[in-house]
Scaffold this motif. Structure first.
Motif, PDB file in Angstrom:
ATOM      1  N   HIS A  45       0.730  -0.993   0.218  1.00  9.76           N
ATOM      2  CA  HIS A  45       0.055  -0.051   0.237  1.00  9.76           C
ATOM      3  C   HIS A  45       0.925   1.409   0.043  1.00  9.76           C
ATOM      4  CE1 HIS A  45      -3.548   2.306   1.851  1.00  9.76           C
ATOM      5  NE2 HIS A  45      -3.317   2.830   0.705  1.00  9.76           N
ATOM      6  N   LEU A  46       0.810   2.023  -1.013  1.00  6.72           N
ATOM      7  CA  LEU A  46       1.521   3.309  -1.175  1.00  6.72           C
ATOM      8  C   LEU A  46       0.622   4.471  -0.577  1.00  6.72           C
ATOM      9  CD1 LEU A  46       3.800   4.819  -2.256  1.00  6.72           C
ATOM     10  CD2 LEU A  46       3.091   4.949  -4.387  1.00  6.72           C
ATOM     11  N   GLU A  47       0.655   4.735   0.421  1.00  6.87           N
ATOM     12  CA  GLU A  47      -0.185   5.789   1.309  1.00  6.87           C
ATOM     13  C   GLU A  47       0.531   6.876   2.151  1.00  6.87           C
ATOM     14  OE1 GLU A  47      -2.484   8.440   1.577  1.00  6.87           O
ATOM     15  OE2 GLU A  47      -3.747   6.837   0.503  1.00  6.87           O
ATOM     16  N   ASP A  48       0.655   8.012   2.108  1.00  9.53           N
ATOM     17  CA  ASP A  48       1.118   8.883   3.058  1.00  9.53           C
ATOM     18  C   ASP A  48       0.532   9.443   4.042  1.00  9.53           C
ATOM     19  OD1 ASP A  48      -0.306  10.389   1.182  1.00  9.53           O
ATOM     20  OD2 ASP A  48       0.946  12.248   1.677  1.00  9.53           O
ATOM     21  N   LEU A 106      -1.128  -7.883  -4.642  1.00  4.26           N
ATOM     22  CA  LEU A 106      -1.795  -6.687  -5.204  1.00  4.26           C
ATOM     23  C   LEU A 106      -0.843  -5.516  -4.861  1.00  4.26           C
ATOM     24  CD1 LEU A 106      -4.181  -5.728  -6.249  1.00  4.26           C
ATOM     25  CD2 LEU A 106      -5.138  -5.630  -4.004  1.00  4.26           C
ATOM     26  N   ILE A 107      -0.958  -4.421  -5.697  1.00  4.38           N
ATOM     27  CA  ILE A 107      -0.575  -3.183  -5.235  1.00  4.38           C
ATOM     28  C   ILE A 107      -1.725  -2.036  -5.003  1.00  4.38           C
ATOM     29  CG2 ILE A 107       0.850  -1.204  -5.761  1.00  4.38           C
ATOM     30  CD1 ILE A 107       2.881  -3.261  -7.246  1.00  4.38           C
ATOM     31  N   LEU A 108      -1.815  -1.378  -3.723  1.00  9.68           N
ATOM     32  CA  LEU A 108      -2.822  -0.444  -3.799  1.00  9.68           C
ATOM     33  C   LEU A 108      -2.139   1.054  -3.681  1.00  9.68           C
ATOM     34  CD1 LEU A 108      -5.372  -1.594  -1.099  1.00  9.68           C
ATOM     35  CD2 LEU A 108      -5.403  -1.851  -3.657  1.00  9.68           C
ATOM     36  N   ALA A 109      -2.319   2.024  -4.534  1.00  4.48           N
ATOM     37  CA  ALA A 109      -1.473   3.276  -4.426  1.00  4.48           C
ATOM     38  C   ALA A 109      -2.445   4.491  -4.550  1.00  4.48           C
ATOM     39  CB  ALA A 109      -0.518   3.218  -5.663  1.00  4.48           C
ATOM     40  N   ASP A 110      -1.883   5.568  -3.734  1.00  2.74           N
ATOM     41  CA  ASP A 110      -2.534   7.069  -3.952  1.00  2.74           C
ATOM     42  C   ASP A 110      -1.966   7.551  -5.041  1.00  2.74           C
ATOM     43  OD1 ASP A 110      -3.955   8.960  -3.450  1.00  2.74           O
ATOM     44  OD2 ASP A 110      -2.862   9.712  -1.425  1.00  2.74           O
ATOM     45  N   PHE A 111      -2.587   8.371  -5.690  1.00  2.00           N
ATOM     46  CA  PHE A 111      -2.048   9.374  -7.088  1.00  2.00           C
ATOM     47  C   PHE A 111      -1.388  10.305  -6.593  1.00  2.00           C
ATOM     48  CE2 PHE A 111      -2.554  11.644 -10.756  1.00  2.00           C
ATOM     49  CZ  PHE A 111      -2.325  10.675 -11.855  1.00  2.00           C
ATOM     50  N   VAL A 112      -1.591  11.052  -5.422  1.00  2.00           N
ATOM     51  CA  VAL A 112      -0.884  12.485  -5.324  1.00  2.00           C
ATOM     52  C   VAL A 112      -0.130  12.064  -4.036  1.00  2.00           C
ATOM     53  CG1 VAL A 112      -0.901  14.563  -5.097  1.00  2.00           C
ATOM     54  CG2 VAL A 112      -2.611  13.746  -6.666  1.00  2.00           C
ATOM     55  N   PHE A 169      -2.219  -3.670 -10.042  1.00  7.92           N
ATOM     56  CA  PHE A 169      -2.038  -2.290  -9.441  1.00  7.92           C
ATOM     57  C   PHE A 169      -3.407  -1.630  -9.520  1.00  7.92           C
ATOM     58  CE2 PHE A 169      -0.732   1.980  -9.277  1.00  7.92           C
ATOM     59  CZ  PHE A 169       0.569   2.043  -8.734  1.00  7.92           C
ATOM     60  N   VAL A 170      -3.663  -1.194  -8.342  1.00  7.20           N
ATOM     61  CA  VAL A 170      -5.254  -0.298  -8.577  1.00  7.20           C
ATOM     62  C   VAL A 170      -4.912   0.735  -7.657  1.00  7.20           C
ATOM     63  CG1 VAL A 170      -7.430  -0.563  -7.273  1.00  7.20           C
ATOM     64  CG2 VAL A 170      -6.471  -2.453  -8.031  1.00  7.20           C
ATOM     65  N   PHE A 171      -5.199   1.800  -8.341  1.00  5.93           N
ATOM     66  CA  PHE A 171      -5.343   3.261  -7.639  1.00  5.93           C
ATOM     67  C   PHE A 171      -6.686   3.716  -6.610  1.00  5.93           C
ATOM     68  CE2 PHE A 171      -2.558   4.376 -11.528  1.00  5.93           C
ATOM     69  CZ  PHE A 171      -1.549   5.144 -10.836  1.00  5.93           C
ATOM     70  N   VAL A 172      -6.094   4.004  -5.537  1.00  5.09           N
ATOM     71  CA  VAL A 172      -7.010   4.571  -4.395  1.00  5.09           C
ATOM     72  C   VAL A 172      -6.624   6.217  -3.993  1.00  5.09           C
ATOM     73  CG1 VAL A 172      -8.099   4.185  -2.308  1.00  5.09           C
ATOM     74  CG2 VAL A 172      -7.368   2.217  -3.792  1.00  5.09           C
ATOM     75  N   SER A 173      -7.587   6.870  -4.571  1.00  2.20           N
ATOM     76  CA  SER A 173      -7.203   8.390  -4.588  1.00  2.20           C
ATOM     77  C   SER A 173      -8.354   8.931  -4.523  1.00  2.20           C
ATOM     78  CB  SER A 173      -6.471   8.873  -5.704  1.00  2.20           C
ATOM     79  OG  SER A 173      -6.065  10.110  -5.853  1.00  2.20           O
ATOM     80  N   GLY A 174      -8.263  10.379  -3.880  1.00  2.74           N
ATOM     81  CA  GLY A 174      -9.351  10.994  -3.814  1.00  2.74           C
ATOM     82  C   GLY A 174      -9.404  12.265  -4.684  1.00  2.74           C
ATOM     83  N   THR A 175      -8.487  12.281  -5.620  1.00  2.00           N
ATOM     84  CA  THR A 175      -8.519  13.586  -6.404  1.00  2.00           C
ATOM     85  C   THR A 175      -8.165  13.000  -7.951  1.00  2.00           C
ATOM     86  OG1 THR A 175      -6.058  13.516  -6.327  1.00  2.00           O
ATOM     87  CG2 THR A 175      -7.418  14.670  -4.889  1.00  2.00           C
ATOM     88  N   LEU A 176      -8.560  11.666  -8.008  1.00  2.56           N
ATOM     89  CA  LEU A 176      -8.321  11.052  -9.526  1.00  2.56           C
ATOM     90  C   LEU A 176      -9.379  11.429 -10.453  1.00  2.56           C
ATOM     91  CD1 LEU A 176      -6.254   9.310 -10.912  1.00  2.56           C
ATOM     92  CD2 LEU A 176      -7.713   7.439 -10.448  1.00  2.56           C
ATOM     93  N   VAL A 219     -10.668  -5.496  -5.474  1.00  2.00           N
ATOM     94  CA  VAL A 219      -9.386  -6.337  -5.135  1.00  2.00           C
ATOM     95  C   VAL A 219      -9.787  -7.754  -5.559  1.00  2.00           C
ATOM     96  CG1 VAL A 219      -8.333  -7.218  -3.091  1.00  2.00           C
ATOM     97  CG2 VAL A 219      -8.992  -4.936  -3.295  1.00  2.00           C
ATOM     98  N   LEU A 220     -10.943  -8.273  -5.010  1.00  2.00           N
ATOM     99  CA  LEU A 220     -11.007  -9.691  -5.450  1.00  2.00           C
ATOM    100  C   LEU A 220     -11.270  -9.880  -7.178  1.00  2.00           C
ATOM    101  CD1 LEU A 220     -13.927 -10.535  -2.632  1.00  2.00           C
ATOM    102  CD2 LEU A 220     -11.713 -11.115  -2.812  1.00  2.00           C
ATOM    103  N   ARG A 221     -11.716  -9.037  -7.750  1.00  2.00           N
ATOM    104  CA  ARG A 221     -11.752  -9.089  -9.125  1.00  2.00           C
ATOM    105  C   ARG A 221     -10.311  -9.069  -9.645  1.00  2.00           C
ATOM    106  NH1 ARG A 221     -11.877  -5.414 -12.940  1.00  2.00           N
ATOM    107  NH2 ARG A 221     -12.399  -3.691 -11.600  1.00  2.00           N
ATOM    108  N   ALA A 222      -9.614  -7.984  -9.265  1.00  2.00           N
ATOM    109  CA  ALA A 222      -7.949  -7.805  -9.861  1.00  2.00           C
ATOM    110  C   ALA A 222      -7.252  -9.155  -9.431  1.00  2.00           C
ATOM    111  CB  ALA A 222      -7.580  -6.661  -9.036  1.00  2.00           C
ATOM    112  N   LEU A 223      -7.531  -9.755  -8.227  1.00  2.02           N
ATOM    113  CA  LEU A 223      -6.767 -10.902  -7.829  1.00  2.02           C
ATOM    114  C   LEU A 223      -7.085 -12.071  -8.835  1.00  2.02           C
ATOM    115  CD1 LEU A 223      -6.789 -10.743  -3.904  1.00  2.02           C
ATOM    116  CD2 LEU A 223      -4.864 -10.321  -5.535  1.00  2.02           C
TER     117      LEU A 223
END
Length: 568
Positions: free
Chosen positions: A6-9, A50-56, A78-85, A114-118
């Protein structure tokens, strides 16, 4: 366990994402990173599912993270999870290799995404593996085809042999099944027929005592002769179906053949020459002495009938070790045997006759010249004894039937010709009349049994079933002997005997039967010829064995003097 990078600050957003992932319903683990160096170090092949990543992010953006992931671990979804996308940015992300995107305002969609991506990643993995396997198969196909061709060529001869052997075994199996089915039918017929003959024979004897005219006596004698022939017929049926009661003992077949020579010569007539070839030091055979004499006599009569004018009958004995597997159901399995062969110079048999020669009632003789049971009886007796039969025949030249009987291991002494005086001690006279319980479900048979034993001086009680017999003994167990039918509905004789042994251990039992399962009888202790009386009753046999059983109870070990032998 699902492994997630998970890439998240933002700590708060990370907690919200983790809370949303709980709805997946499967265990998972999260490795969280917040900057490029940490993400670059963590994004390695096989480490995460699985990789979850914020966009900014402050010093890093999602597109750069996607590029790193595509380069270092391209198979990890790779799945983006972002509030500004925005929509345009999301489309670019999907074009660059992202599986999906989720806005932080719609985290409820995360578990399904997530389940579909896997699942898609697993499908891609399976597809690549299948493609690789197919490619490897194609690369080695020519080599494998060549190897398989050589294998098939090498095994072709063996396969042909196996096909021939299988056809032979199937033919033998079909014959064995047909003979077994006929055997089951004949044993059932013999049982019912023996009950009928018991009633007929018994009442003929009773009438013979009352009728005095010569004409009536002559007719009763004819009826009795017909009933006796019927009894012999059922005995042959039981022999074929291997349901007869045998008493195997060590027998010298050389002595048996020698003692039968006069009987055989009278049966053959003067036009047929009898020759014997008896092997010295012949092994003793474990066989029923009376039945093997009948088998030899029947085979000799068949040989006589196959020789229209004169001829030669040869009887041979030998020690034989069989090594080959049988090719027909009647043939012996590998082992040591004592063989007796009856050979003739008659017409022989064609193959279609040999195939059916052991079936009951199959005969090539004219009507009235044979029942078709001689070889069937021999077949059943020999197989029940643990041996086998082989037929060698040529049309126009003659037939040789070889009977293989199990040998006796160890030392063997010929049985003595007479009983010692101690074995023939008289039973003492009883101070009272013995009480017998007669158990038989057939009323007519029971009446014959009761009449004969009452006339012999016994006090009779009767029961029409096993349960009735047990109830009678419960009411009064002062009984000297239970005379028990074997084949009855409900509880059969063996089951009744077992129950009697439990409740009244010392109660003697004599079985009366037209057909009995030998194993079942042995289970309840009926191991000697004096513990069973066969239906229809032979003259005096029932009375003799009842008297012996009663005498043994009064003084165990005593035997009655008898002028005759029990029938088989």
């Amino acid at each position: 366990m699902i492994r997630i990078l998970h890439l998240e600050d933002s700590d708060l957003d990370a907690e919200l994402v983790e809370a949303a992932l709980d709805a997946i319903g499967r265990p998972y683990s999260i490795e969280r990173v917040m900057d490029r160096p940490a993400f670059t170090a963590a994004a390695v092949p096989g480490r995460h599912d699985l990789i979850l990543a914020d966009f900014v992010l402050p010093t890093f953006d999602g597109i750069s993270a996607l590029a790193v992931a595509r380069e270092q671990c391209p198979d990890t979804p790779f799945v983006f999870v972002s509030g500004t996308l925005g929509e345009e940015t999301a489309v670019d992300a999907l074009k660059n290799g992202a599986v999906d995107y989720i806005t932080k305002q719609r985290l409820e969609r995360l578990p399904r995404t997530v389940l579909r991506a896997l699942a898609e990643a697993q499908a891609k993995h399976d597809k690549r593996r299948a493609e690789a396997a197919l490619q490897a198969l194609n690369e080695t196909l020519e080599v494998r085809i060549a190897e398989r061709t050589r294998e098939l060529a090498a095994s072709n001869a063996e396969l042909q042999t196996q096909i021939i052997e299988r056809e032979r075994v199937e033919d033998a199996l079909r014959l064995a099944q047909r003979l077994e089915a006929v055997g089951q039918l004949t044993s059932g017929v013999a049982h019912d027929f023996n009950n009928l003959l018991t009633v007929i024979s018994g009442n003929i004897e009773f009438l013979a005592r009352e009728m005095t005219s010569e004409r009536s006596q002559r007719r009763l004698a004819m009826m009795k002769g017909a009933a006796d022939r019927g009894a012999n017929l059922t005995a042959q049926l039981l022999a074929f179906s291997r349901r007869q009661r045998l008493a195997p003992t060590p027998v010298s077949l050389n002595q048996t053949v020698a003692s039968m020579r006069d009987l055989l010569q009278s049966s053959m007539g003067g036009a047929i020459r009898i020759e014997t070839t008896l092997q010295p030091e012949l092994w003793p055979a474990l066989v029923d002495a009376t039945q093997i004499e009948l088998v030899i006599l029947n085979l000799a009569i068949n040989a006589r009938d196959a020789m229209e004018v004169g001829g030669s009958l040869t009887i041979e004995t030998a020690n034989v070790t069989v090594t080959g597997q049988p090719t027909r159901p009647e043939e012996p399995i590998p082992g040591d045997y004592v063989m007796v062969a009856i050979s003739d110079t008659g017409t022989g048999m064609p193959p279609e006759v040999v195939k059916r020669v052991f079936e009951p009632f199959f005969t090539t003789k004219e009507v009235g010249k044979g029942s078709g049971l001689g070889l069937a009886q021999a077949y059943g007796f020999v197989k029940q004894s643990g041996g086998g039969i082989r037929i060698d025949t040529r049309v126009g030249e003659g037939t040789s039937i070889r009977v293989f009987l199990p040998r006796v291991e160890g030392a063997f002494e010929s049985p003595s010709q007479g009983a010692s005086s101690s074995d023939r001690a008289e039973a003492p006279a009883s101070a009272r009349r013995s009480v017998l319980l007669i158990v038989d479900d057939d009323t007519a048979v029971r009446e014959v049994t009761i009449t004969r034993l009452a006339e012999a001086g016994h006090v009779i009680r009767e029961a029409g079933s096993g349960l009735a017999a047990l109830a009678s003994l419960e009411a009064d167990s002062r009984v000297d002997l239970v005379v028990l039918d074997f084949a009855m509905p409900g509880m059969n004789g063996a089951e009744v005997a077992t129950e009697i042994r439990k409740r009244w251990p010392g109660m003697p039992i004599l079985f009366v039967t037209g057909y009995a399962d030998t194993t079942a009888l042995m289970t309840v202790g009926a191991v000697g010829p004096d513990s069973i009386v066969q239906k229809p009753f032979r003259e005096g046999e029932l009375e003799r064995k009842v008297a012996l059983a009663v005498a043994n109870r009064l003084q165990p070990g005593l035997r009655l003097v008898s002028s005759g032998t029990a029938g088989h």
